[in-house]
Design an enzyme around this catalytic site. Sequence first.
Site, short mmCIF file in Angstrom:
data_model
loop_
_atom_site.label_atom_id
_atom_site.label_comp_id
_atom_site.label_asym_id
_atom_site.label_seq_id
_atom_site.Cartn_x
_atom_site.Cartn_y
_atom_site.Cartn_z
N ASP A 277 135.53 -23.57 14.51
CA ASP A 277 134.69 -22.38 14.67
C ASP A 277 135.06 -21.61 15.93
O ASP A 277 135.58 -22.18 16.88
CB ASP A 277 133.21 -22.79 14.79
N1 URA Z 1 132.42 -28.85 12.36
C1 URA Z 1 131.82 -27.76 12.82
O1 URA Z 1 130.63 -27.58 12.64
N2 URA Z 1 132.56 -26.86 13.50
C2 URA Z 1 133.86 -27.01 13.75
O2 URA Z 1 134.48 -26.15 14.35
C3 URA Z 1 134.48 -28.16 13.24
C4 URA Z 1 133.73 -29.07 12.55
#
Ligand code: URA
Length: 235
Positions: A103
């Site tokens: 993310d």
């Molecule tokens: N899970 C998440 O919620 N975000 C990420 O970036 C990776 C795994």
Amino acid sequence: MKERIQKYIARCGITSRRKAEELVLQGKVKVNGKIINDIITIDTESDVVEVDGKVIKPEENKVYIILNKPTGYITTAKDQFGRKTVLDLIDVKERIFPVGRLDYDTSGLLILTNDGQVANKLMHPSKEIDKVYIAEVEGVPTKEEMERFKRGLKIDDYITAPAKIRLLKQMGKTSVVEIIIHEGRNRQVRKMCSAIGHKVLKLERIKVGKIELGNLKVGEWRHLNDIEVDYLKSL
Ligand code: URA
């Protein structure tokens, strides 16, 4: 670049130079659509070479990179909002792409490569490759909540595979947990933590399979070493 035809064919990974010469003499090689019967020199940028009716291209140098992704960067190559992408941080001439995604607000280990085969293996659900995250969450998860996490949780319209969670630190209103999942759904760790009532405040990935972030600083990257690359290819 000017190059002898047999050398070019070998560089494309088709066969040895000597065998490439034989192919030419057997009339199996075309340049710009015409069969050549002699060892000629070609222009590697503009000439199109075919062997047995198939266009050949030099093998691209394969690169394998580990980046400690900072928050505030996206992992797709282009963003409609013009946000910075992880590719802005890495300076290599090959056209690499991130394996999987983190993310915008997640930091940590991201692998980038131009090796599609390795990327597919790393992401394929059947491989069940563990990814290790460190999360700072609101409150302190109880034993029961962590059990639910370990059994699998309903998020959106699916049940997550059993995951691991371990309390590392309590800090008054928040705590730090280590989470290990092998699935890779969108915002999965955040959704799983919210499902047990502990919103994620900060999220970092520190390990994918046997590849570890180690002491790579945020924003820094390096080429994976031979042992790491061999491991990826062995998956
Ligand atoms: N899970 C998440 O919620 N975000 C990420 O970036 C990776 C795994």
